[in-house]
Design an enzyme around this catalytic site. Structure first.
Site, short mmCIF file in Angstrom:
data_model
loop_
_atom_site.label_atom_id
_atom_site.label_comp_id
_atom_site.label_asym_id
_atom_site.label_seq_id
_atom_site.Cartn_x
_atom_site.Cartn_y
_atom_site.Cartn_z
N ASP A 1 0.93 -1.12 0.05
CA ASP A 1 -0.05 -0.03 0.08
C ASP A 1 0.82 1.12 0.01
O ASP A 1 1.13 1.85 1.17
CB ASP A 1 -0.93 -0.18 1.22
CG ASP A 1 -1.98 1.03 1.17
OD1 ASP A 1 -1.99 2.04 0.24
OD2 ASP A 1 -2.84 1.16 2.23
N LYS B 1 0.39 3.73 -2.18
CA LYS B 1 -0.42 4.92 -2.66
C LYS B 1 0.33 5.71 -3.75
O LYS B 1 0.58 6.89 -3.55
CB LYS B 1 -1.06 5.78 -1.38
CG LYS B 1 -1.90 4.83 -0.78
CD LYS B 1 -2.66 5.90 0.26
CE LYS B 1 -3.54 4.88 1.27
NZ LYS B 1 -3.00 4.07 2.24
N ASP C 1 2.87 9.55 -8.54
CA ASP C 1 3.90 10.46 -8.93
C ASP C 1 3.58 10.54 -10.39
O ASP C 1 2.86 9.98 -11.25
CB ASP C 1 5.41 10.05 -8.58
CG ASP C 1 6.27 11.28 -8.29
OD1 ASP C 1 6.43 12.01 -9.13
OD2 ASP C 1 6.87 11.19 -7.08
P1 XMP Z 1 -6.88 -0.18 10.22
O1 XMP Z 1 -6.29 -0.09 11.20
O2 XMP Z 1 -7.93 1.49 10.06
O3 XMP Z 1 -6.42 0.03 8.76
O4 XMP Z 1 -7.98 -1.32 10.06
C1 XMP Z 1 -6.75 0.51 7.75
C2 XMP Z 1 -5.63 0.15 6.43
O5 XMP Z 1 -6.14 0.59 5.19
C3 XMP Z 1 -5.27 1.53 4.83
N1 XMP Z 1 -6.10 2.50 4.20
C4 XMP Z 1 -6.31 2.76 3.07
N2 XMP Z 1 -5.73 2.28 1.93
N3 XMP Z 1 -7.07 3.48 0.55
C5 XMP Z 1 -5.96 2.68 0.82
O6 XMP Z 1 -5.31 2.45 -0.18
C6 XMP Z 1 -7.76 3.78 1.71
O7 XMP Z 1 -8.92 4.54 1.48
C7 XMP Z 1 -7.28 3.56 2.77
N4 XMP Z 1 -7.92 3.83 4.19
C8 XMP Z 1 -7.05 3.26 4.89
C9 XMP Z 1 -4.64 2.07 6.14
O8 XMP Z 1 -3.20 2.81 5.84
C10 XMP Z 1 -4.38 1.05 6.96
O9 XMP Z 1 -3.18 0.17 6.54
#
Ligand code: XMP
EC number: 4.1.1.23
Length: 214
Positions: A62, A64, A67
């Site tokens: 992940d 994200k 760039d």
């Molecule tokens: P939690 O601890 O909240 O972790 O259950 C969630 C995980 O997902 C990531 N995260 C996202 N990743 N798009 C993403 O690509 C999103 O909208 C998003 N929201 C949360 C967060 O960094 C953590 O690893």
């Protein structure tokens, strides 16, 4: 991608010792792990290689990625060389940047997940109004995998309608951020869950409790 029990663990712990202990506890019920910046910045990209070598997990990075195309290619190249099976890239940067990630994934037989709308409240400010267009861009590009929020089920449903039933959606926001696992899996193929599992005193039970709700 196939995800055992439709749950992906977000492994946002800050060192390999803890990461390895959690993985050992959960490997019977999981086969897919998401590694992001927390563990990668703490331990290096070797964290990805080590998890791949030690466990039989698919690893989604992940990062994200957001760039210019030339830089996206380099980021993806390093990530896939480390052993990642997939990478998450942002869509708001546009088609050329996403295409660079998809092209690099193709070289490694790996996959790209296109991030449409994020799960946190702040995503409503700028990202939400463009999320449908990002999803449509992904469809036009032939992208098969998407990330959409478990915290706003109506938005997850709308994004599913845009990307179609054959697309593979993974959805963060279950547990700590308030999303419901069962509801999420009505529209997503897999739920991403982090803190509610790895911060629990009994992570095995926490995972099993989620599985029993599905
Ligand atoms: P939690 O601890 O909240 O972790 O259950 C969630 C995980 O997902 C990531 N995260 C996202 N990743 N798009 C993403 O690509 C999103 O909208 C998003 N929201 C949360 C967060 O960094 C953590 O690893």
């Amino acid at each position: 991608m196939k995800v055992k029990n439709n749950i992906i663990l977000a492994l946002d712990v800050m060192n390999m010792k803890e990461a390895t202990e959690i993985c050992e506890k959960l490997e019977k019920d999981l086969d897919t792990i998401k590694i992001g910046y927390p563990l990668t910045l703490a331990e290096g990209l070797e964290a990805v290689s080590e998890i791949k070598e030690t466990f039989n997990f698919k690893v989604i990075c992940d990062y994200k990625v957001a760039d210019i195309p030339a830089t996206n290619s380099k980021i993806c190249n390093q990530t896939f060389k480390a052993g990642a099976d997939a990478i998450i890239c942002h869509g708001f940067v546009g088609q050329d940047s996403v295409q660079a990630c998809a092209d690099e994934a193709g070289e490694f037989n790996a996959e790209v997940f296109l991030l449409t709308e994020m799960s946190h409240p702040g995503a409503k400010l700028f990202l939400q109004e463009n999320a449908d267009a990002i999803a449509k861009m992904g469809v036009d590009m032939g992208i098969k995998n998407y990330v959409a929020p478990a915290t706003r089920i109506n938005r997850l449903k709308e994004i599913r309608e845009i990307v179609g039933k054959d697309a593979f959606i993974i959805s963060p926001g279950v547990g700590k951020q308030g999303g419901d696992v069962k509801e999420t899996l009505t529209y997503a193929n897999a739920a991403i869950i982090g803190r509610s599992i790895y911060e629990s005193d009994d992570s095995q039970k926490a995972l099993k409790d989620f599985i029993s709700l599905i």
